[in-house]
Design an enzyme around this catalytic site. Structure first.
Site, PDB file in Angstrom:
ATOM      1  N   GLY A 241     -16.312  -1.231  31.575  1.00  0.00           N
ATOM      2  CA  GLY A 241     -17.243  -0.403  32.327  1.00  0.00           C
ATOM      3  C   GLY A 241     -16.735  -0.128  33.723  1.00  0.00           C
ATOM      4  N   SER A 242     -17.671  -0.020  34.644  1.00  0.00           N
ATOM      5  CA  SER A 242     -17.306   0.402  35.995  1.00  0.00           C
ATOM      6  C   SER A 242     -16.675  -0.734  36.781  1.00  0.00           C
ATOM      7  CB  SER A 242     -18.558   0.873  36.736  1.00  0.00           C
ATOM      8  OG  SER A 242     -19.383  -0.250  37.016  1.00  0.00           O
ATOM      9  N   GLY A 246     -17.876  -4.618  36.777  1.00  0.00           N
ATOM     10  CA  GLY A 246     -16.919  -5.662  36.413  1.00  0.00           C
ATOM     11  C   GLY A 246     -16.733  -6.679  37.521  1.00  0.00           C
ATOM     12  N   GLU A 265     -12.504  -4.659  31.821  1.00  0.00           N
ATOM     13  CA  GLU A 265     -11.626  -3.483  31.830  1.00  0.00           C
ATOM     14  C   GLU A 265     -12.388  -2.440  32.624  1.00  0.00           C
ATOM     15  OE1 GLU A 265     -10.841  -0.100  31.276  1.00  0.00           O
ATOM     16  OE2 GLU A 265     -10.905  -0.208  29.079  1.00  0.00           O
ATOM     17  N   CYS A 302     -10.825   5.681  29.366  1.00  0.00           N
ATOM     18  CA  CYS A 302     -10.230   4.820  30.403  1.00  0.00           C
ATOM     19  C   CYS A 302      -8.818   5.268  30.716  1.00  0.00           C
ATOM     20  CB  CYS A 302     -10.147   3.372  29.924  1.00  0.00           C
ATOM     21  SG  CYS A 302     -11.547   2.835  28.977  1.00  0.00           S
ATOM     22  N   GLU A 391     -11.305   6.341  40.765  1.00  0.00           N
ATOM     23  CA  GLU A 391     -11.463   6.940  39.433  1.00  0.00           C
ATOM     24  C   GLU A 391     -12.684   7.867  39.413  1.00  0.00           C
ATOM     25  OE1 GLU A 391     -11.644   5.469  34.778  1.00  0.00           O
ATOM     26  OE2 GLU A 391     -12.800   4.355  36.241  1.00  0.00           O
TER      27      GLU A 391
END
Lengths: 523, 523
Positions: A241-242, A246, A265, A302, A391
């Site tokens: 996730g974000s 995380g 991740e 991702c 991102e």
């Protein structure tokens, strides 16, 4: 199968009493039935207690029993038939073909882990036999195997409602390792999660395993997630996730009386390098490949190519021009959730402030659609502005124009950790690529030549991981069979009588493993 | 060789300008020459910059070059001759024979890692060849190897001035993995550290390696340690020491912009289980073995048997009685430092408040000597008082008397993570031992039958690790060849031309590795 809105605490369907989550069909912006009330602290604790009670038995099931269990989960998921596909499509806005493919990948992944379990290499059996005559001291008999860490908390991902959710890669690898799993379903696809969760629970029952091997929880805020990660019976966490999510889970896990590993991740912009000869030879083709990879699945991967790096000149100009010709005919696509669509718009807005727009895709024609965007900036501007490497989840990418190879290197060294780095090159580019390679090896978990990073193969050699913030633990992969290693720890048995040794370590080697015996690998 | 009091920043001997550390001969309580001024932040940064500059080159040295380097370090340490032994004895109070043995272990350890490096299994090479015809999508060529994490900070341990200090297990395994190392010497043995550090630096030069592969720093407080762990060029940490020290380093490492792994080996009381039949058959012999293991090296081992667990009855009484007969003739032994001796006294004082003294060794006859102590308590008291499972570093141990096997299980479940757990058993005890084994596997990294936990073999199957607080990362071992895995991460290469692939992954397999090729292990 009627959806019930209930959690699964072991084999028991249970209704939560906290704020409910409810799927929204992002294509129509309409809420879907049923509501999924969130679990409370007691329910989380109950799931963890069942997982704990199941742990010692489950981790010592035979390789065959565990492999069969994984295969049974795959079969049960397939048995859900079109209902699963329809629900997942409705909850995610992803096309039928994509969800069908993802189901195939999910079931294939479970069967791949079954193969890995049976092969038994993950046990990493090492035997150093006793040397009673050794001077000055005899050597005892020492035998090592790996065992499961304990119950694992898995957080479903928004963008892979099957392959990285309830029975996805984290769950499959944890179950393969011998860890019971407590899943917190992602709020965007609770119905899909319920269907898959029931399939897993049926497999638990069909295989005669203790019910605590699998539970499925819902929760609208962070309560359930934090309760899970801080429960003393949970021994590891898998999350996709974000970055903020995380990092928050990692901090909660580290603040425990007994800190535990978190495999999060999180965030990657996946730099793509366009080397000079390749760019000169096939700039248009590269632009076509780029636009296709960028816009695939509304860019919600991702491994989406969020950064393109090249040296200024006519060849790079041609690439940019071709991109600006292709992108305007790319349709806006429905994104996974209203929240993701609005975060994408914000991210594009931020990039617009700091970089120049090269081209846009077609504007949205329905709710929650993301309009593709490509931006351009100069290397020095990129180096000076950390915002430019945040991102933006969706079909947005930034082209960084470098003055020369030295600036390419500077930009590369400046990058945070990545899941992937891609090199487009021809024979003449090999020296430049070779010079850059050490930097990229330090920065990313997977390096590609003349391909596109979207598309992650489930196999032995895959690495879907990388230095922070790509993941919270660069020593691991979350995709591929090596993912099992995340949930294991070594245990050594010294001078044990055969009667007390686990089968993997017994003198007769009944599992026929290729052991590391006295420093030599058995044939 | 004249000791200089200088640090080694790469090949440069450099004097710090912070508060000096100075060894104290604990047997005589006299300070030793020379003084070792501590490094400042700039000097730490310089060592890290050199390590970083060396990293890309060093990690890609051939297996042969790296193995030879490790062997050269061993030879250079041996070439130090008696001067090293004398200095280490004077700085630590440990006997000559012990230090000589430890030198043998240290050099053997370096040579064992050389063998491991050459064998190349640590590369974990996996190859999934391309399947261009696969439907619906072709599979690319995917190849995985492991590469070094980056420069590693190593903190020397007080109790192993050679085997877990400047060129000890952490350094050897990090260098084997391809990581440059920056050591912070332990303040208790700076002269030993300087001698060994110069041996390593000579090996660096003799092997033609970049100077940043190794640096050695001193520091009296936490300044150097924290500066090291928070330097962005340091990518992992190896530490052996106290729980508070290990936790502080772990927190500092987690608070970085890029968190990094910390391998801290901290605190363990190493429970020893005396099962009924064994106790009945040989209670006296067990007491002899126990007292010998407890008092060896003044009890200054991570694996010292600090806890003994048995079921009440005449057999356990006999064990306790024999212990109380043997211990009073055990001489007090010089401890490593005045600080450790006084911490031992405090720990013994705390135990005296909460448990009953069974016996004491002979009182101290010189400075910094530790008097052996054995205590006894009941299981319920142990369960009620967390203080009773705090590690007391030295020759102190607590016998926990349980009413029955159920209490043995309760006590076991109540334990924190351990490096070892030991079972003394006879044939008739097998069912009880088998019932307890799952608990012990969850609690400890190494399980022993009918031995004593002191004595850690350096081999492939060793696990010197365990759940928190035994270590900060139960997925690893700090002793034995598997320790190399702590400093590696996987990288995947997709569709790379042979010319760009590292040797380990090239199509012709020039390193002759047994690869995992398309799911099958090569013969």
């Amino acid at each position: 199968m009627t959806l019930t809105g209930k959690m699964l605490i072991g084999q028991h369907a249970t209704t939560g009493n906290r704020e409910a989550i409810r799927a929204v069909n992002p294509a129509t912006d309409t809420p879907m039935e049923p509501a999924y009330p969130g679990g409370n602290g007691e329910q989380v604790a109950k799931a963890c207690a069942l997982a704990w009670a199941a742990f010692d038995g489950y981790r010592e099931t035979s390789l065959e029993v565990r492999a069969t269990f994984l295969e049974t989960i795959a079969a049960q998921i397939e048995a859900l038939g079109d209902e699963l596909i329809e629900r997942a499509v409705a909850e995610t806005g992803l096309p039928h073909a994509r969800i069908q493919g993802e189901r195939g990948r999910t079931c294939g992944q479970l069967r791949t882990f079954a193969r890995t379990v049976r092969a038994g290499e993950w046990l990493d059996v090492r035997v150093d036999p006793a040397q009673p005559q050794r001077q000055p001291l005899p050597r005892p008999d020492l035998r090592q195997r790996h065992i499961a860490l304990g119950p694992v908390a898995v957080f479903g991902a928004s963008n892979f409602p099957l392959a990285f959710s309830v029975a996805g890669g984290d769950t499959a690898s944890a179950l393969a390792a011998g860890c019971p799993v407590v899943v917190k379903a992602h709020g965007a696809h609770p119905g899909t999660s319920e269907l898959v969760g029931r399939a897993v629970a049926q497999a638990v029952q069909a295989c005669g395993l203790p019910e605590g091997v699998f539970s499925l929880l819902y929760g609208s805020g962070r309560e359930v997630g934090i309760a899970l990660v801080t429960d003393p019976r949970i021994k590891a966490v898998g999350f996709t996730g974000s970055r903020s999510g995380g990092v928050a889970l990692t901090q909660a896990a580290q603040a425990r009386a007994e800190p535990i590993p978190v495999y999060a991740e999180m965030s990657s912009i996946n730099p793509v390098y366009l080397f000079a000869a390749a760019l000169a030879a096939r700039g248009e083709a590269l632009a076509q490949g780029f636009v296709a990879s960028l816009t695939q699945g509304a860019g919600q991967f991702c491994t989406n190519p969020g950064l393109v790096i090249g040296v200024q000149g006519p060849a790079l100009d041609r690439f940019i021009r071709t991109t600006s010709e292709l992108l305007p005919s790319c349709a806006a696509q429905t994104m996974l959730t209203p929240g993701i669509a609005s975060a994408y718009d914000s991210g594009v807005g931020a990039l617009t402030e700091h970089a120049k727009v090269v081209a846009q895709g077609l504007p949205a024609t329905g709710p929650n659609q993301g309009q593709a965007h490509v931006f351009v900036t100069q290397a020095q501007a990129f180096l000076a502005n950390q915002h430019l490497q945040a991102e933006v989840f969706g079909a947005a990418s930034l082209i960084v124009v470098c003055a020369n190879n030295e600036e390419v290197r500077q930009v590369s060294e400046h990058l945070e950790g990545q899941l992937t780095a891609t090199l487009h090159l021809d024979e003449d580019d090999l020296p430049s690529a070779k010079a850059l390679l050490p930097v990229l090896e330090r920065k990313a978990g997977r390096l590609l030549v003349n391909g596109w990073p979207t598309g992650v193969e489930v196999c032995d050699a895959m690495v879907h991981g990388g230095p922070f913030p790509a993941t919270s633990d660069s020593r691991s992969t979350s995709v591929g069979t090596a993912a099992i290693q995340r949930f294991l720890r070594p245990v050594c048995y010294q001078d044990f009588p055969d009667a007390l040794l686990p089968a993997a370590l017994q003198h007769g080697n009944p599992l026929l493993l290729r052991r590391l015996l006295d420093g030599q690998r058995e044939a």
